[in-house]
Design a protein around this motif. Structure first.
Motif, PDB file in Angstrom:
ATOM      1  N   TYR A 155     -15.153   7.738 -20.398  1.00 31.73           N
ATOM      2  CA  TYR A 155     -15.387   6.445 -19.728  1.00 31.73           C
ATOM      3  C   TYR A 155     -14.936   6.551 -18.292  1.00 31.73           C
ATOM      4  N   TRP A 156     -15.808   6.156 -17.403  1.00 29.03           N
ATOM      5  CA  TRP A 156     -15.398   6.012 -16.009  1.00 29.03           C
ATOM      6  C   TRP A 156     -15.951   4.693 -15.502  1.00 29.03           C
ATOM      7  N   PRO A 157     -15.092   3.892 -14.853  1.00 28.60           N
ATOM      8  CA  PRO A 157     -15.573   2.597 -14.378  1.00 28.60           C
ATOM      9  C   PRO A 157     -16.588   2.755 -13.243  1.00 28.60           C
ATOM     10  N   THR A 158     -17.445   1.775 -13.130  1.00 29.23           N
ATOM     11  CA  THR A 158     -18.405   1.768 -12.027  1.00 29.23           C
ATOM     12  C   THR A 158     -17.882   0.858 -10.921  1.00 29.23           C
ATOM     13  N   ARG A 159     -18.620   0.786  -9.846  1.00 27.66           N
ATOM     14  CA  ARG A 159     -18.189  -0.091  -8.745  1.00 27.66           C
ATOM     15  C   ARG A 159     -18.147  -1.548  -9.200  1.00 27.66           C
ATOM     16  N   TRP A 160     -19.025  -1.884 -10.172  1.00 24.21           N
ATOM     17  CA  TRP A 160     -19.037  -3.282 -10.633  1.00 24.21           C
ATOM     18  C   TRP A 160     -17.787  -3.591 -11.442  1.00 24.21           C
ATOM     19  N   ASP A 161     -17.267  -2.606 -12.146  1.00 26.38           N
ATOM     20  CA  ASP A 161     -15.993  -2.805 -12.839  1.00 26.38           C
ATOM     21  C   ASP A 161     -14.892  -3.108 -11.832  1.00 26.38           C
ATOM     22  N   TRP A 162     -14.848  -2.309 -10.795  1.00 24.76           N
ATOM     23  CA  TRP A 162     -13.799  -2.507  -9.793  1.00 24.76           C
ATOM     24  C   TRP A 162     -13.974  -3.837  -9.078  1.00 24.76           C
ATOM     25  N   MET A 163     -15.233  -4.160  -8.765  1.00 23.54           N
ATOM     26  CA  MET A 163     -15.465  -5.418  -8.049  1.00 23.54           C
ATOM     27  C   MET A 163     -15.020  -6.599  -8.897  1.00 23.54           C
ATOM     28  N   THR A 164     -15.291  -6.531 -10.182  1.00 21.54           N
ATOM     29  CA  THR A 164     -14.887  -7.635 -11.045  1.00 21.54           C
ATOM     30  C   THR A 164     -13.369  -7.712 -11.136  1.00 21.54           C
ATOM     31  N   PHE A 165     -12.735  -6.568 -11.264  1.00 21.26           N
ATOM     32  CA  PHE A 165     -11.273  -6.561 -11.368  1.00 21.26           C
ATOM     33  C   PHE A 165     -10.640  -7.084 -10.082  1.00 21.26           C
ATOM     34  N   PHE A 166     -11.031  -6.492  -8.954  1.00 20.40           N
ATOM     35  CA  PHE A 166     -10.445  -6.949  -7.702  1.00 20.40           C
ATOM     36  C   PHE A 166     -10.857  -8.386  -7.390  1.00 20.40           C
ATOM     37  N   GLY A 167     -12.025  -8.751  -7.874  1.00 20.53           N
ATOM     38  CA  GLY A 167     -12.459 -10.136  -7.694  1.00 20.53           C
ATOM     39  C   GLY A 167     -11.515 -11.105  -8.380  1.00 20.53           C
ATOM     40  N   THR A 168     -11.080 -10.770  -9.595  1.00 22.20           N
ATOM     41  CA  THR A 168     -10.159 -11.696 -10.263  1.00 22.20           C
ATOM     42  C   THR A 168      -8.798 -11.671  -9.579  1.00 22.20           C
ATOM     43  N   LEU A 169      -8.420 -10.519  -9.051  1.00 24.46           N
ATOM     44  CA  LEU A 169      -7.175 -10.503  -8.280  1.00 24.46           C
ATOM     45  C   LEU A 169      -7.298 -11.458  -7.093  1.00 24.46           C
ATOM     46  N   GLY A 170      -8.470 -11.411  -6.455  1.00 24.74           N
ATOM     47  CA  GLY A 170      -8.693 -12.299  -5.314  1.00 24.74           C
ATOM     48  C   GLY A 170      -8.685 -13.749  -5.729  1.00 24.74           C
ATOM     49  N   LEU A 171      -9.335 -14.023  -6.858  1.00 23.85           N
ATOM     50  CA  LEU A 171      -9.361 -15.401  -7.355  1.00 23.85           C
ATOM     51  C   LEU A 171      -7.938 -15.884  -7.613  1.00 23.85           C
ATOM     52  N   PHE A 172      -7.156 -15.020  -8.202  1.00 21.14           N
ATOM     53  CA  PHE A 172      -5.766 -15.360  -8.501  1.00 21.14           C
ATOM     54  C   PHE A 172      -5.002 -15.648  -7.210  1.00 21.14           C
ATOM     55  N   VAL A 173      -5.141 -14.770  -6.246  1.00 17.84           N
ATOM     56  CA  VAL A 173      -4.425 -14.945  -4.978  1.00 17.84           C
ATOM     57  C   VAL A 173      -4.881 -16.230  -4.304  1.00 17.84           C
ATOM     58  N   MET A 174      -6.192 -16.450  -4.290  1.00 14.98           N
ATOM     59  CA  MET A 174      -6.702 -17.638  -3.622  1.00 14.98           C
ATOM     60  C   MET A 174      -6.177 -18.903  -4.293  1.00 14.98           C
ATOM     61  N   LEU A 175      -6.269 -18.943  -5.606  1.00 13.54           N
ATOM     62  CA  LEU A 175      -5.790 -20.125  -6.312  1.00 13.54           C
ATOM     63  C   LEU A 175      -4.295 -20.316  -6.085  1.00 13.54           C
ATOM     64  N   PHE A 176      -3.558 -19.232  -6.094  1.00 15.56           N
ATOM     65  CA  PHE A 176      -2.120 -19.349  -5.937  1.00 15.56           C
ATOM     66  C   PHE A 176      -1.761 -19.889  -4.555  1.00 15.56           C
ATOM     67  N   PHE A 177      -2.425 -19.387  -3.566  1.00 14.77           N
ATOM     68  CA  PHE A 177      -2.089 -19.875  -2.224  1.00 14.77           C
ATOM     69  C   PHE A 177      -2.595 -21.285  -1.986  1.00 14.77           C
ATOM     70  N   LEU A 178      -3.688 -21.649  -2.617  1.00 11.14           N
ATOM     71  CA  LEU A 178      -4.099 -23.047  -2.548  1.00 11.14           C
ATOM     72  C   LEU A 178      -3.046 -23.924  -3.204  1.00 11.14           C
ATOM     73  N   PHE A 179      -2.524 -23.464  -4.320  1.00 13.29           N
ATOM     74  CA  PHE A 179      -1.475 -24.214  -5.026  1.00 13.29           C
ATOM     75  C   PHE A 179      -0.257 -24.372  -4.132  1.00 13.29           C
ATOM     76  N   VAL A 180       0.145 -23.284  -3.483  1.00  8.25           N
ATOM     77  CA  VAL A 180       1.319 -23.336  -2.613  1.00  8.25           C
ATOM     78  C   VAL A 180       1.092 -24.344  -1.496  1.00  8.25           C
TER      79      VAL A 180
END
Lengths: 467, 1099
Positions: A408-433
């Motif tokens: 198994y090797w991830p594709t760019r879409w795997d990484w984009m989805t993963f980093f995308g959720t990291l971004g979503l998390f960061v964005m939501l967290f800073f909006l909360f702050v």
């Protein structure tokens, strides 16, 4: 020379010099201030961009199908499940801090419980995306996994751990949200009262649900909060136990292990505290709240990490031990393959991140140096992600029949989805702050020295309800 | 137009003078409403668009209408009348398939088939159970013929220099070209075809050559040699009578037109059961590892060039009169080997057989024949005969044609069904010489590399669209009947050749039937049972023959005649285009789908025979061409080119080549490595390159799909620093090609095997090589004097990498026992040995009560002793179950969709060089195990996979949401997931190909083997109608039906007399991974080998 025991006075949970007014002023000021630090815009902007990337990745996924990812036969689960378990695990620290530490009357939780709970919510949100998106037909999975009455009289298959997951995660999300919101209510009222702008006043007024701070309100509030804490406490244990069943129920070597539930729960708390530290250390610098989130907090969290990290290490050792002790050729092969197979680097990096590095936390100097702590927390974040990678991928990629082994090797879409959720998390967290008090104002007021002198919170010594 | 009433209409009609035309009654009535209606042109609101005030209202209304349009969709659609059959065709029941016997020729040799036809569209090929060359089985190439029929890339019409031309234009072009030839007797006329075994086609060709005596007929097939090799004619082996088999580089089990029958006969002699406790023994001496070598009880790897020397030693040891000094392959091991083999052969005189490989030179075939004669096998286990038709005095080789083309002597060249521009040996430079041809006519299924260089392209009719005849490997005349009217503007080979005769418009059926009418009514060439001049008798005979798909009593073993080559008698009156002939081609198209042919099971009358041509006397005197029964007594007429060099019919060398000399047998190869050429195991010589089913079928042993590879011994690869997928440059006799490397254990160390078929540029959208892969063309290296192997190859690493998509990456069992192997002797002595190789938990190991299967209880047993690993089951399953082709990229990502795969394992320690030189290999077909305790079922959150009351592990596609948990939890990994939209929902020509009884899966859905549940249900319906239970053998899944070795047996486990129960009762029956307590319903019978005790440790 007579023996002189080392004396150590832990740092206070709130730096001296604070009064009720200064606490309120400082925390609500962050929300109500017109200006905000530039670093906020940088972080939230970055999060926003990554969220847009996530939306793109999801759109393409819905258009093309899960084939855009790296999954295959035999490795039917890849990044989606790894990320799901990782995010869910992260959420656990928030619940533990706010519920279990409340019940245990750990007053140091007060400074960190609010944003830790917010972190839980956002982590659960990110986590919940994955089980849905990883299905082949998410538009059906979105409701077929729920037991809704239908004319075909078809129910979900209750023997499947995935159904248990649906219940566990949705319960967890709901209770976490209620708990978080209940705890917010008095602070929302404070913000309502302090806001200058009429619209902000109205907004907080609606959200504060008519909180006036009467004694009756407080009594009801304390009771509700305590009940919710009681409700959340088993969830800390149950959710990740159920998540671990996704694997433990399967017959795949490397999944089928009785040690999984406690080991997953400990891992979840471990990962969660690492994430709380990852968030707390920059926050206290950006917003200058070092006097609220003190060295005492960092030290305590580091200790929790050390303890749970050791439980996790025990889990790894037992996994390896039973691999050999079971005398089962598949189990033995699995553990050897983990250590020496194609993914050996992942396994040993995981050991390095999750077992070796955190041993530095035995040193007080490390525990009380935010930079070190931050680095160790990041290492643990990576390590816990790798743990899920190792469990999901290395177990599946070489199972029973050698003919069907694969890679198994991830594709760019795997990484984009993963980093995308990291971004979503960061964005939501800073909006909360930005829009809500990241530290509980009223609870902080209860731990300033003045509160004790006046005896205003005398009842803090006595539990309000006898169990 | 509410006021539309009769009076105004009547009044207008009354007042009209002359003829009155009207569009509608409204216009006829000419009412004011109608006038305003016409004025507004569009009925509603259209004029408001230009009215500034009304436009807003219009937009509002339009918005509302759009919103309400969804509501409108809820209304019932108006009923539409469809017209039923006015006359219901006999035997045609909607939803029930019909079966027609036919044949699919491969390299001219018939593969007898039954074609399943659903409402007039052929969907699936089965073997013809009554035909001796099939016995119900097929090979993978034949299975894919239906895909070839519907291939959207097929040539679809006649073109001249790429422009579409009508049939009439083509005919007149031929006519004028022929007129020019008539003066010279056809000196400039050349035909190039593949091997022809069709008697009627041979007669047409003979007729043409009689008309144009100077014309020449060249035959070329790049890899098949149905004419025999050298002066040894086509050889027919009878493995059903052989106890000891020695194969000299022959892959007889999986390669060639006879492989289907050979695999069955071979397997039947090693089926261990209650009655049979002994097995045949197979010795294989081979160069390239093959599936036959994998089945061998003793395998001796050797350079291809050494095998002849080995054969000489073997022959002199056997005691034949072999000449030549025994040479090559020295070593005590080999001596011991030869001694043991010879002893075994001598002990089985008349019950043994020495098989010579098709890709070995004529000398070796001669040696094999000598040995067979010495052993008394000729006439018992070996017969020699000729099935390919050939004119005795014709130059045949492609080289002759190339020389003539180069000299500008070829004015009219007709190329039929071969692709020499791609497949000709490199030294002929055929591509360059094509430009020197006056007028080139190409007749083929595709616009391929050769067609591209020809002036006229004539689309060929697919075998499933036309009548025809051809001979099977054993000589049995096999008839082809159309299953469907030609999809495109195409001609059959008969029709094309007919245009060169005096009766250019004859249809295929007329030609074929006319031939057999004469053959039946008195031609001396054929001795057909019951032959007489009575037309009614012929009618009966023809009906029977078309129904059965073949003419009984024409097999060469039955002393049937060789295919005659003589022109047709001159007809008194040319029966041009009889109505019957037209009907035959046209009738199939009708909504009925019933052809003029015959259903396989119930016989349907064919149409009246065409008028028999008078006379029927052979015009040209021709020596009798009957093949003698015992070729050792009298060799058949030599109708193949004289033996010369290593060449055979594949690419006979120029006549001035020296006769065969064994190539340097010394192991030291001063001039570099040895190169071995082989046809590709799945796309053959490249002609099947556009068939995705075959491209995606993993190649035996390597399990590579979609690509070719150069096989190199692993240690040799290490020496050169080569990994799998490294591109090497191959330099051989001044030619250069590139190939990705694949390391193949068991390959001779000093040779490299390359496979034909890849590197095509005009195969179609599936088969075209990518720009980088066009150099992976083994034909670039082939020379006509050494078509199968030669020394002097140099390889060099280019540094390039090429992705090879394999379906199996790991070929070792890792100490596990998915395939259990034992020797026959050991098993008979200790039958428990097989069970001891694994654990089987007691049935009490469950919390749940035992499920009682009181109806049917389906199960499958797969005999690994029989399985050759050919992969036919996989293609049959693809064809039956609408399994999509996913493409190389998806295969390389581990997403192939095959419901049944064939696993391949090497036995032995591959770190040991001895083991690397000669590992033993085993194969295992893996369908769904249909576990009774299925791990997949408990983990599905939506209950999309459930257990049926008959023990099937059902998959409910509609319910599946695609969590893939079932696949993760399947220990056998037999589930397949539609990661993307793999099924082709858009190509119209592929729509009729689908099996209507099986869903076409969409994206995001898991799928898997169902034991062909649609066939079970069909049988259930039949059984219920007759009020009985389903009989044993009534349900045959596609894999079992196609299996040439009859290794897969399916049936009801509740029927104590069923074949599957008997098989499962054997002590070598075991379940894979039974220790997991899955209780698989698919079980395996352990692979038994029968080694010679004297060779205990020698391979």
């Amino acid at each position: 020379m007579p023996f002189k025991p080392a004396t150590y006075t832990p740092p206070p949970v709130i730096e001296p010099g604070h009064t009720f007014a200064s606490v309120t002023e400082k925390i609500s000021g962050i929300v109500l201030a017109r200006r905000h630090p530039a670093s906020w815009f940088a972080a939230a902007g970055l999060g926003f961009m990554a969220t847009m990337m996530l939306l793109m990745a999801i759109t393409y996924l819905l258009v093309k199908g899960t084939g855009i990812w790296g999954i295959n036969i035999p490795i039917g689960w890849g990044f989606a499940i790894i990320n799901f378990v990782w995010w869910i695990g992260i959420g656990h620290a928030g619940t533990l801090i706010s519920a279990i530490l409340l019940l245990f009357k750990q007053d140091w939780r007060t400074s960190i419980n609010r944003f830790a709970e917010a972190m839980t919510l956002f982590a659960v949100l990110c986590a919940a995306l994955f089980p849905l998106l990883h299905t082949g037909r998410p538009w059906l999975a979105a409701y077929w996994l729920f037991p809704y009455p239908n004319s075909m009289r078809i129910w979900p298959q209750f023997r499947s751990p995935l159904i248990w997951d649906v219940f566990a995660v949705s319960t967890y999300g709901t209770v976490s949200l209620l708990f978080w919101y209940t705890g917010l209510v008095p602070d929302l009222a404070t913000l309502r009262d302090r806001a200058k702008n009429i619209w902000i006043q109205r907004l907080f007024g609606v959200l504060a649900l008519g909180w006036r701070g009467s004694a009756r309100h407080w009594a009801r509030y304390e009771m509700a909060y305590l009940l919710l804490a009681g409700l959340s406490t088993p969830l800390v244990l149950s959710v990740h136990t159920v998540v671990s069943f996704d694997f433990a129920i399967g017959i795949i070597p490397g999944w089928h292990a009785t040690i999984f539930p406690p080991y997953f729960v400990a891992g979840a708390i471990y990962a969660g505290f690492a994430m709380v530290l990852t968030l707390a250390i920059p926050l206290r610098v950006i917003y200058g709240v070092e006097d609220f989130i003190t060295m005492r907090h960092l030290d305590n969290m580091a200790k929790v990490m050390l303890a749970t990290g050791l439980i996790v290490a025990y889990g790894y050792i037992m996994e390896a031990f039973f691999g050999f002790y079971s005398a089962n050729e598949y189990e033995r092969f699995m553990i050897v393959n983990r250590m020496t197979g194609p993914y050996w680097a992942f396994y040993w990096t995981l050991i390095l991140c999750n077992i070796a590095t955190p041993q530095l936390l035995w040193i007080r100097k490390v525990r009380t140096t935010p930079v070190f702590l931050f680095m160790i927390a990041m290492v643990v974040n990576v390590g816990m992600w790798l743990e899920r990678f190792v469990i999901v991928i290395t177990s599946l990629h070489r199972d029973f029949l050698p003919s069907s082994w694969g890679m198994y090797w991830p594709t760019r879409w795997d990484w984009m989805t993963f980093f995308g959720t990291l971004g979503l998390f960061v964005m939501l967290f800073f909006l909360f702050v930005r829009v809500l008090p990241m530290i509980s104002i009223f609870e902080m007021r209860a731990i300033v020295p003045a509160a004790r002198i006046k005896g205003a919170l005398a009842s803090a010594e006595e539990p309000p309800v006898k169990f | 137009m509410s006021s539309l009433t009769a009076p105004p209409i009547r009044s207008r009609l009354a007042g009209a003078g002359g003829r009155l035309y009207w569009r509608s009654l409204g216009e006829l009535a000419d009412t004011p409403e109608f006038r305003s209606y016409v004025e507004r042109e569009f009925p509603d609101q259209a004029s408001e668009w230009n009215d500034p005030k009304g436009r807003r209202d219009f937009l509002k209304l339009m918005g509302a209408s759009l919103a309400l349009a969804g509501v409108g969709a809820c209304t019932k659609q108006p009923p539409e009348a469809i017209v039923p059959y006015v006359r219901q065709p006999e035997d045609l029941v909607p939803g029930r398939p019909l079966f027609f016997a036919s044949a699919v020729p491969q390299s001219g040799v018939a593969q007898p088939v039954l074609v399943e036809s659903h409402m007039g569209r052929p969907t699936k090929i089965e073997g013809n159970p009554e035909h001796p060359a099939s016995l119900g089985a097929t090979d993978s190439l034949t299975q894919a013929a239906v895909l070839g029929l519907y291939d959207p890339d097929r040539a679809q019409t006649s073109t001249y220099r790429g422009e579409v031309r009508s049939s009439a234009t083509f005919l007149s072009a031929i006519r004028s070209a022929l007129a020019a030839q008539r003066g010279t007797g056809g000196a400039g006329l050349r035909f190039l075809t593949g091997p022809i075994t069709s008697p009627s086609l041979a007669e047409l060709m003979a007729t043409i050559l009689q008309e144009y005596p100077q014309a020449r007929w060249h035959r070329y097939d790049p890899v098949s040699r149905p004419a025999g090799v050298g002066d040894v004619p086509h050889t027919i082996y009878h493995f059903d009578k052989a106890d000891v088999i020695v194969s000299l580089d022959a892959d007889f089990l999986t390669c060639g037109p006879a492989a289907v029958r050979y695999a069955r006969d071979f397997a039947d002699r090693r089926r261990i059961n209650e009655e049979q406790k002994s097995m045949n023994r197979l010795y294989v001496v081979e160069s390239t590892p093959s599936l036959t070598g994998a089945k061998a009880d003793h395998r001796l790897p050797m350079l291809a060039s050494q095998i002849q020397g080995f054969a000489q030693r073997l022959a002199s040891a056997v005691g034949g009169s072999a000449t030549g000094t025994p040479s090559g392959a020295p070593g005590s091991d080999v001596d011991k080997w030869i001694a043991a083999v010879v002893k075994d052969l001598r002990a089985h005189q008349g019950r043994s057989v020495v098989v010579a490989g098709d890709y070995q030179p004529a000398t070796l075939h001669q040696l094999a024949r000598t040995m067979n004669q010495a052993l008394g096998n000729v006439g018992a286990t070996v017969t020699y005969a000729t099935i390919e038709a050939a004119a005795p005095d014709q130059g045949t080789s492609l080289a002759d044609l190339a020389t003539a083309m180069d000299a500008g002597r070829v004015e009219l060249l007709v190329i039929m069904g071969v692709n020499p521009v791609f497949t000709a040996p490199a030294d002929l430079r055929f591509r360059d010489k094509m430009t020197k041809v006056g007028l080139a006519i190409y007749h083929g299924l595709y616009v391929d590399e050769t067609a591209n260089l020809c002036h006229w392209n004539v689309a060929e009719t697919h075998p499933l669209e036309t009548w025809g005849d051809a001979r099977a490997y054993d000589g049995t005349v096999t008839l082809t009947q159309p299953l469907i009217a030609p999809l495109y503007e195409s001609r059959s080979a008969h029709e094309l050749l007919a245009t060169f005769t005096a009766q250019p418009g004859r249809r295929t059926l007329d030609i074929v039937k006319d031939y057999w009418t004469r053959a039946f009514q008195g031609s001396s060439d054929w001795k057909i049972k019951g032959a007489n001049a009575d037309p009614a008798a012929f009618d009966r005979f023809w009906k029977h023959a078309v129904h059965d798909g073949f003419i009984r009593g024409t097999a060469l073993a039955d002393v049937g005649p060789a295919t005659p080559f003589k022109p047709a008698p001159k007809p008194a009156a040319a029966p041009v285009q009889t109505p019957q002939g037209v009907a035959a081609a046209g009738a199939a198209v009708g909504a009925t789908g019933a052809t003029q042919g015959a259903l396989f099971t119930p016989s349907v009358p064919a149409q009246t025979p065409p008028p028999a041509p008078p006379g029927g006397v052979g015009v040209v005197p021709q020596p009798s061409t009957n093949a003698p029964a015992n070729p050792s007594a009298a060799l058949p007429e030599q109708r193949v080119p004289p033996p010369s060099g290593a060449g055979g019919a594949g690419a006979p060398p120029p006549q001035n080549q020296p006769p065969a000399v064994p190539r340097s047998p010394a192991p030291a190869l001063a001039g570099g490595l040895e190169i071995i050429f082989r046809p590709d195991p799945t796309i053959w010589d490249g002609r099947f390159a556009n068939l995705g089913w075959l491209q995606e079928l993993p190649k035996p042993l390597s399990k590579i799909t979609w690509d070719t590879s150069a096989w190199v011994h692993p240690l040799v690869a290490d020496e050169h620093g080569l990994r799998d997928g490294d591109v090497i440059e191959l330099r051989y006799r001044g030619n250069v090609a590139h190939m990705p490397v694949f390391r193949m254990a068991g390959h001779p160390r000093q040779s490299v095997t390359v496979f034909f078929g890849y590197g095509r540029t005009m195969a179609g959208r599936v088969g075209n090589a990518t720009a980088g892969a066009q150099a992976f063309n083994a034909y670039l290296l082939r020379t006509s004097d050494a078509p199968w192997f030669g020394t002097g190859l140099e390889i060099a690493k280019t540094g390039g990498r090429y992705l090879l998509a394999t379906t199996q990456e790991h070929h070792l069992m890792e100490g596990r026992h998915p395939v259990r192997v034992a020797t026959l002797e050991h098993y008979l002595r200790e039958p428990a040995i097989i069970q001891e190789m694994g654990e089987k938990p007691p049935k009490t190991l469950t919390l749940y009560p035992e499920h009682v299967y009181d109806g049917y209880k389906w199960g499958m047993a797969i005999d690994l002793t029989s399985c050759t690993g050919c992969g036919t089951c996989t293609v049959a399953c693809v064809a039956e179950n609408n399994i999509p082709v996913v493409g190389k990229d998806q295969v390389s990502r581990g997403r192939e969709m095959h419901w049944i795969r064939v696993d391949h394992y090497f036995e032995g320690d591959l770190d040991d060089p001895r083991s690397l030189d000669n590992p033993s290999a085993v194969h295992q077909p893996v369908p769904c195990m249909q576990c009774e305790n299925a791990p997949c079922e408990v983990v599905c959150p939506v209950a999309a996979t459930t257990h049926s009351a008959e023990g099937l592990n059902d998959m409910v596609y509609n319910r599946c949401v695609g969590t893939r948990y079932c696949s993760n939890n399947c220990p056998y990994k037999v589930r397949r997931f539609n990661f993307l939209l793999y099924s082709d929902w858009t190509t119209p020509s592929l729509e009729p190909l689908r099996n209507p009884d099986v869903s076409v899966r969409s994206r995001g859905v898991m799928e898997k083997c169902t034991y062909c549940v649609q066939r079970i249900n069909q049988a259930r319906i039949d059984a219920k109608r007759d009020d009985r239970r389903i009989r044993d053998g009534e349900v045959v899944p596609a894999c079992a039906a196609a299996c040439p070795a009859d290794a897969i047996v399916f049936g009801d486990l509740n029927d104590p007399n069923s074949q599957v129960v008997k098989l499962k009762a054997q002590e070598r029956n075991y379940g894979v991974l039974e220790d997991l307590n899955t209780r698989p319903r698919t079980t395996y019978l352990a692979a038994l080998r029968n080694p010679n005790p004297e060779l205990a440790n020698a391979g």
